[in-house]
Design an enzyme around this catalytic site. Structure first.
Site, PDB file in Angstrom:
ATOM      1  N   GLY A 159      24.730  75.804  66.126  1.00  0.00           N
ATOM      2  CA  GLY A 159      26.163  75.530  66.060  1.00  0.00           C
ATOM      3  C   GLY A 159      27.026  76.387  66.950  1.00  0.00           C
ATOM      4  N   PRO A 214      19.476  77.137  68.500  1.00  0.00           N
ATOM      5  CA  PRO A 214      20.467  76.792  69.530  1.00  0.00           C
ATOM      6  C   PRO A 214      20.061  75.533  70.286  1.00  0.00           C
ATOM      7  CG  PRO A 214      19.069  78.574  70.305  1.00  0.00           C
ATOM      8  CD  PRO A 214      18.683  78.325  68.870  1.00  0.00           C
ATOM      9  N   ARG A 223      23.027  73.059  72.041  1.00  0.00           N
ATOM     10  CA  ARG A 223      24.144  72.938  72.979  1.00  0.00           C
ATOM     11  C   ARG A 223      24.294  74.196  73.833  1.00  0.00           C
ATOM     12  NH1 ARG A 223      28.895  70.049  71.650  1.00  0.00           N
ATOM     13  NH2 ARG A 223      28.241  70.184  69.487  1.00  0.00           N
ATOM     14  N   ARG A 269      31.126  61.048  73.950  1.00  0.00           N
ATOM     15  CA  ARG A 269      31.698  62.079  73.087  1.00  0.00           C
ATOM     16  C   ARG A 269      33.225  61.979  72.953  1.00  0.00           C
ATOM     17  NH1 ARG A 269      31.502  67.034  74.295  1.00  0.00           N
ATOM     18  NH2 ARG A 269      31.431  67.808  72.143  1.00  0.00           N
ATOM     19  N   TYR A 315      34.693  61.566  69.110  1.00  0.00           N
ATOM     20  CA  TYR A 315      35.519  62.565  68.430  1.00  0.00           C
ATOM     21  C   TYR A 315      36.460  63.314  69.359  1.00  0.00           C
ATOM     22  CZ  TYR A 315      30.833  64.637  69.192  1.00  0.00           C
ATOM     23  OH  TYR A 315      29.599  64.979  69.698  1.00  0.00           O
ATOM     24  N   CYS A 334      34.020  47.710  78.829  1.00  0.00           N
ATOM     25  CA  CYS A 334      35.103  46.871  78.315  1.00  0.00           C
ATOM     26  C   CYS A 334      35.602  47.404  76.980  1.00  0.00           C
ATOM     27  CB  CYS A 334      34.637  45.425  78.176  1.00  0.00           C
ATOM     28  SG  CYS A 334      34.590  44.543  79.733  1.00  0.00           S
ATOM     29  N   GLU A 335      36.158  48.587  77.009  1.00  0.00           N
ATOM     30  CA  GLU A 335      36.747  49.245  75.846  1.00  0.00           C
ATOM     31  C   GLU A 335      37.914  50.098  76.325  1.00  0.00           C
ATOM     32  OE1 GLU A 335      35.962  49.057  72.651  1.00  0.00           O
ATOM     33  OE2 GLU A 335      34.096  47.905  72.818  1.00  0.00           O
ATOM     34  N   TYR A 339      24.241  66.439  74.464  1.00  0.00           N
ATOM     35  CA  TYR A 339      24.792  65.268  73.772  1.00  0.00           C
ATOM     36  C   TYR A 339      25.445  64.252  74.704  1.00  0.00           C
ATOM     37  CZ  TYR A 339      23.872  68.360  69.899  1.00  0.00           C
ATOM     38  OH  TYR A 339      23.241  69.208  69.026  1.00  0.00           O
TER      39      TYR A 339
END
Length: 433
Positions: A249, A292, A294, A331, A335, A362-363, A391
């Site tokens: 984290g 670990p 990220r 990502r 969020y 198409c978003e 990620y």
């Protein structure tokens, strides 16, 4: 505009990573392109290992949390650097094993492991199963009985710590789909139940309080709570916990305002808590594990795109479309993740306009960076988005039938293709008429 320390600019005013000119990489391998700085990854792994050796006298193991970036070559690097691996699915486990990773150094996580996944893991002699719930314990016990084996288990514990991060990546509080909580007694009950199952060996406890955390205090509090729980288990169940997995984290720097602590400082500060608590509670110092992910690969990676349409809506917004988007980096749409970027072929130019870098899906929410301060971007420019090593590839999709990008690892001025670019044939290989 934030550019990680492992990047530089050459005499052509081109962005350089791992000694390789990013403009040349884009020409050779095409875009979008994931680029990973191998030496940066290895250096980070060694920093964690050295800190663990220093503050715990070598009584521990760093596990690479491979959900951040699960490829055969990443497992090879982790293995060569002496790390274990944390996997969360049969697919990650299969990838690790195919890379030649030692199964004894693999820890298998997940809140809903299937029977087939657990059978696969036990059959391959995975080192530890991190049990999430009582149903899983029953399945593991049943499989072990059939195979004549004993499984070593850790328990996924919710210590009740608020890590002050995005709710989708907070996992240590009671309202989480992961694990069992201490505060309502279910954590104690699952350890008690596991003790009654003859094909299980209780190895230790695990906690993970969330991701992209900048403060040391939540980690220290979680460590204290876990040692208190270990004392309760010892006193009331007669079970001595031999392993304590503190999860991961640890945050990284995505944008200039991010202030992650030095990971060595984290390990030192948490070690003080564990040593003090163990001594005061007469608890044997457990074997320490950390996960670990990220922080090993995140800022070691960049993604290169080619700019296409530039659409300036007067007095509203200027959109710069690139040849990737939420398919290779979801990502932002998931969020609201923030990134920074540079123009790889004009790296030192002054950032003097605000643009929104968007993808080709198409978003309307297919955004990579909203309101980025950038030099003027022209169609054909190579846009480098920073800190995309974690990620991005692992969460990539084929939405809109887009092909997932290639990935190269760079080191000492040389690039090596480690994930091939998908083709249209790859997109339809599982389709049936």
């Amino acid at each position: 505009m934030f550019i990680p320390k492992n990047l530089s600019v050459n005499e052509k005013n081109h962005l350089v990573i791992g000694g390789c000119d990013t403009v040349d990489l884009a020409k050779e391998y095409g875009t979008p392109l994931y680029v990973m700085d191998e030496e940066h990854i290895r250096t980070a792994m060694r920093a964690y290992k050295n800190s663990l050796n220093s503050f715990y006298s070598g009584n521990g193991l760093i596990l690479y949390a491979s959900k951040a970036l699960s490829t055969m070559y990443m497992y090879k690097i982790a293995s060569e650097e002496g790390l274990g691996a944390d996997v969360v699915s049969g697919g990650e486990l299969y990838t690790a094993l195919k890379s030649g990773f030692d199964s004894e150094k693999i820890y298998f996580h997940g809140n809903n492991k299937t029977y087939d996944e657990l059978e696969f893991a036990i059959g391959e002699n995975v080192g530890r199963i991190v049990a999430d719930n009582a149903r899983e314990l029953d399945i593991v016990n049943e499989i072990c009985e059939k195979k004549g084996k004993t499984a070593k288990v850790l328990f996924r514990i919710k210590p009740g710590v608020d890590a002050h991060t995005h709710e989708f990546i907070s996992t240590g509080q009671i309202d989480s789909k992961f694990g069992v909580a201490i505060e309502n007694g279910e954590a104690f009950e699952i350890v008690k139940y596991a003790k009654s199952l003859k094909n299980l060996e209780i190895a230790g406890l695990h906690c993970h309080i969330g991701s992209q955390i900048f403060s040391l205090e939540p980690f220290k509090l979680a460590a204290k709570i876990m040692i208190e729980f270990a004392e309760k288990i010892k006193n009331e169940l007669g079970v001595e916990i031999s392993e304590l997995n503190l999860g991961g984290g640890f945050g990284i720097k995505y944008i200039e305002s991010d202030t992650p602590p030095e990971y060595e400082k984290y390990i030192e500060e948490v070690s003080k808590v564990i040593k003090t608590e163990c001594a005061e509670r007469n608890i044997k110092m457990p074997f320490i594990l950390m996960e670990p992910g990220r922080s090993l690969v995140g800022d070691a990676g960049i993604t290169l795109y080619t700019a296409g349409t530039v659409k300036d809506i007067k007095n509203v917004r200027k959109y710069v479309s690139v040849d990737g988007g939420m398919g290779d980096n979801p990502r932002y749409i998931l969020y609201g993740a923030e990134y920074d970027a540079a123009i790889a072929n004009r790296a030192n130019e002054t950032a003097d306009e605000v643009v929104t870098i968007c993808g080709k899906c198409c978003e309307s929410g297919d955004i990579i960076i909203k309101d980025a301060k950038m030099p003027k971007i022209n169609s054909g420019d190579i846009v480098a988005v920073m800190s995309t090593g974690a990620y991005n590839y692992s969460m990539a999709s084929n939405y809109n039938r887009l092909c997932r990008p290639a990935m190269v690892f760079v080191k000492n001025g040389k690039a090596s293709l480690k994930v091939k670019r998908e083709t249209y044939e790859d997109l339809i290989k599982n389709d049936i008429l």
